[in-house]
Enzyme design. Structure first.
Site, PDB file in Angstrom:
ATOM      1  CG  ASP A 125      -2.266   0.417   1.057  1.00 28.88           C
ATOM      2  OD1 ASP A 125      -2.440   1.524   0.503  1.00 28.88           O
ATOM      3  OD2 ASP A 125      -3.190  -0.315   1.444  1.00 28.88           O
TER       4      ASP A 125
ATOM      5  CG  ASP B 146      -4.576   5.572   0.990  1.00 28.89           C
ATOM      6  OD1 ASP B 146      -5.496   4.791   1.237  1.00 28.89           O
ATOM      7  OD2 ASP B 146      -4.440   6.683   1.544  1.00 28.89           O
TER       8      ASP B 146
ATOM      9  CD  GLU C 131      -9.002   4.675  -1.435  1.00 26.58           C
ATOM     10  OE1 GLU C 131      -9.969   4.536  -0.686  1.00 26.58           O
ATOM     11  OE2 GLU C 131      -7.962   5.265  -1.087  1.00 26.58           O
TER      12      GLU C 131
ATOM     13  CG  HIS D 284      -8.763  -1.327   4.498  1.00 28.52           C
ATOM     14  ND1 HIS D 284      -8.488  -1.396   3.147  1.00 28.52           N
ATOM     15  CD2 HIS D 284      -8.426  -0.079   4.879  1.00 28.52           C
ATOM     16  CE1 HIS D 284      -8.000  -0.244   2.749  1.00 28.52           C
ATOM     17  NE2 HIS D 284      -7.942   0.576   3.773  1.00 28.52           N
ATOM     18  CG  ASP D 285     -11.274   1.966   3.585  1.00 26.48           C
ATOM     19  OD1 ASP D 285     -10.862   1.988   4.756  1.00 26.48           O
ATOM     20  OD2 ASP D 285     -10.601   2.362   2.614  1.00 26.48           O
TER      21      ASP D 285
HETATM   22  C1  GLC Z   1      -7.859   5.304   2.172  1.00 25.74           C
HETATM   23  C2  GLC Z   1      -7.735   4.075   3.034  1.00 25.74           C
HETATM   24  C3  GLC Z   1      -8.440   4.331   4.327  1.00 25.74           C
HETATM   25  C4  GLC Z   1      -7.778   5.484   5.009  1.00 25.74           C
HETATM   26  C5  GLC Z   1      -7.690   6.711   4.094  1.00 25.74           C
HETATM   27  C6  GLC Z   1      -6.733   7.708   4.616  1.00 25.74           C
HETATM   28  O1  GLC Z   1      -9.158   5.584   1.812  1.00 25.74           O
HETATM   29  O2  GLC Z   1      -8.237   2.962   2.351  1.00 25.74           O
HETATM   30  O3  GLC Z   1      -8.455   3.214   5.152  1.00 25.74           O
HETATM   31  O4  GLC Z   1      -8.486   5.825   6.152  1.00 25.74           O
HETATM   32  O5  GLC Z   1      -7.252   6.381   2.812  1.00 25.74           O
HETATM   33  O6  GLC Z   1      -5.424   7.268   4.373  1.00 25.74           O
END
Ligand code: GLC
Ligand code: MG
Length: 537
Positions: free
Chosen positions: A109, A211, A275, A336-337
């Site tokens: 990540d 991310d 993402e 995980h989100d």
């Molecule tokens: C992304 C991650 C998430 C995190 C956010 C801030 O969306 O997947 O878990 O809280 O970024 O880094």
């Protein structure tokens, strides 16, 4: 960019990441080895035989870097090391070597948008307005009223601007105020981030999941965001009440992604997944135009859509329409989100989802625990860990339920730890765990494993064309074809039997029910049953 760079199948040769099944692991929730109740890299190494048994081709590992862990490791205080909670760089190298020895690739990540407030860069940036690293973060003077520079909102609640008394300015944070945004307009920041990528690629990692990639750069004029017209005061969480026109998905951001990609391409055969925020119609441009951006902008459409044959059909079509003609698709069904899909659609339909995920054209991603149908685990108020829920309570935003530890066996701590698990294990550990499902040849886990194996066996599933058929009567139908063979996938979204008309003689390759009756072609699909059929002639 030449079209064939997107879609290797068109020139007869696929890149590994087009063939791969990707398994996301949050290290804190996978396997603990030292009894502190939190998973670690040594624990993960101990579970490698499971990954090989399951048949996945690549692991995407959530952050492992030194971090105050205010946001599950997404608040990084050193990009080039491993947090002692998880292990050491040495153990990381051992993990990577052992994964590679089993033929499994490793994606890390990469969190470029923000660091932890404890990162030495930010500490230096705060030191004074004349600091050499001042411009590494996004600083601004107060607005006319003396308050924050504009109305931008943090995703985790409240203003996105935090006052810094010592140096008399505000800094911007898209997430927690302990996660200050790096200033991607600054050349030195870009170069530092490029070097971080090189650090890990030279070590041997096979790529990254980037991310929050769409929020790297905000509007230079700091213009206010307009209200979101769809905002409902009763149900919309406060941080989501503005349309993020001036903070998300800005054109300048795309240039940063092109640069990251160019750095990645200095190394042969690596992959960049990202993402990407926003609606499905924004996904296309993350593949890039003249210059490539992501190989795999992550697509969450199946998770977000209503679960019915018609809605899923439209979702698949909408997504495939939204990406460039030769772009390689991907499908993500957990993370995980995201609330666990099995909790949303139920265990019977989780089998239909597994078959859909592993037979669609494109790279499948699922999250550790999805393969045993882990539901969202109930988290009592006193056990809440997620900052999102703590800061914006009462809107169902808690991400702890999907982060509950993996259950390896039916013991109270699920074989995850000898200590106290950092989140509740859930009250169905006895019935739903890896060991139990490994022994049950008809379990969801056995289904995932069989489908992954089938995907490896059948070129049509990995690289064949996708041909939609018209869904009706709760049955979703599509074909996957190569010059040599045609597969028909039929998925019954209802719990009642449904007719299945097959125009040609066919052979059942697999049924979601994995029972004896499954091998026989019937003019009926049982309730919640899916088939992969090979059509002859
Ligand atoms: C992304 C991650 C998430 C995190 C956010 C801030 O969306 O997947 O878990 O809280 O970024 O880094
Ligand atoms: Mg541990």
């Amino acid at each position: 960019m030449p079209a064939r760079e997107y879609d290797g199948s068109r020139c007869g040769q696929q890149a590994w990441w087009q063939q791969a099944v990707v398994y996301q692991i949050a290290p804190m929730s996978f396997q603990d080895s030292d009894g502190d109740g939190k998973g670690d890299l040594r624990g993960l190494i101990d579970r490698l035989p499971y990954l090989e048994w399951l048949g996945i081709d690549a692991v995407w590992l959530c952050p492992i870097y030194p971090s105050p862990m205010l946001d599950f490791g997404y608040d990084i205080s050193d990009y080039c090391d491993v947090d002692p909670l998880f292990g050491t760089l040495g153990i990381f190298d051992e993990l990577m070597t052992k994964l590679h020895a089993r033929g499994i690739r490793l994606l890390l990540d990469f969190v470029p948008n923000h660091s932890s407030a404890q990162h030495p860069w930010f500490v230096e940036s705060c030191a004074s307005r004349a600091s050499k690293k001042r411009d590494w973060y996004v600083w601004a003077d107060p607005g006319r009223d003396g308050g924050p520079p504009n109305n931008w909102l943090s995703r985790f609640g409240g203003s996105a601007w935090q006052w810094h008394e010592g140096s008399g300015q505000y800094y911007y944070h898209a997430f927690l105020c302990e996660q200050p945004d790096l200033n991607w307009r600054n050349r030195a920041v870009r170069d530092a981030m490029a070097d971080i990528i090189r650090f890990w690629l030279s070590r041997g990692v096979d790529g990254f999941r980037v991310d929050a990639s769409a929020v790297l750069i905000e509007d230079e004029l700091l213009r206010d965001d307009p209200p979101d017209p769809e905002f409902d005061p009763k149900t919309t969480p406060p941080p989501q009440r503005l349309a993020r026109r001036f903070t998300d998905d800005r054109p300048e951001c795309m240039g940063c992604l092109e640069e990251l990609r160019a750095v990645l391409d200095e190394f042969p055969d690596r992959v960049l997944a990202g993402e990407v925020q926003g609606e499905v119609d924004r996904i296309g441009h993350f593949y890039g135009n003249d210059r490539p951006r992501f190989h795999l902008p992550l697509n969450f459409a199946l998770l977000d859509c209503e679960w019915s044959a018609l809605a899923v059909q439209a979702t698949i079509d909408g997504y495939l329409n939204a990406i460039p003609a030769h772009a390689w698709p991907d499908w993500v069904v957990g993370g995980h989100d995201k609330p666990r899909i099995a909790g949303k659609i139920g265990q019977a339909q989780a089998r239909i989802l597994a078959m859909l995920l592993l037979t669609l054209k494109g790279t499948p991603f699922f999250f550790a625990g999805d393969e045993i149908g882990m539901p969202g685990v109930h988290i009592p108020k006193t056990a809440v860990q997620d900052v999102f829920e703590k800061l914006v309570p009462g809107y169902g935003l808690n991400r702890d339920p999907e982060r509950s530890p993996m259950r390896w066996d039916g013991s109270p701590k699920g074989g995850f730890t000898s200590g106290k698990p950092w989140l509740p294990m859930g009250d169905d550990v006895v019935e739903r765990n890896v060991l139990r499902q490994q022994k049950d040849t008809r379990s969801l886990l056995s289904l995932y494993r069989s489908l992954i194996a089938l995907r490896k066996q059948e070129p049509a599933l990995r690289s064949g064309d996708y041909l939609p058929l018209r869904a009706c009567n709760d049955v979703l139908l599509f074909k996957r074809l190569t010059a040599a063979e045609t597969l028909l996938i039929a998925l019954n979204f209802s719990s009642e039997p449904r007719r299945l008309d097959v125009e040609k003689p066919a052979r059942v390759l697999i049924s979601t029910h994995l029972d004896r009756a499954a091998a026989k072609l019937r003019p009926m699909l049982r309730g919640n049953e899916g088939f992969v059929l090979k059509l002859n002639g």
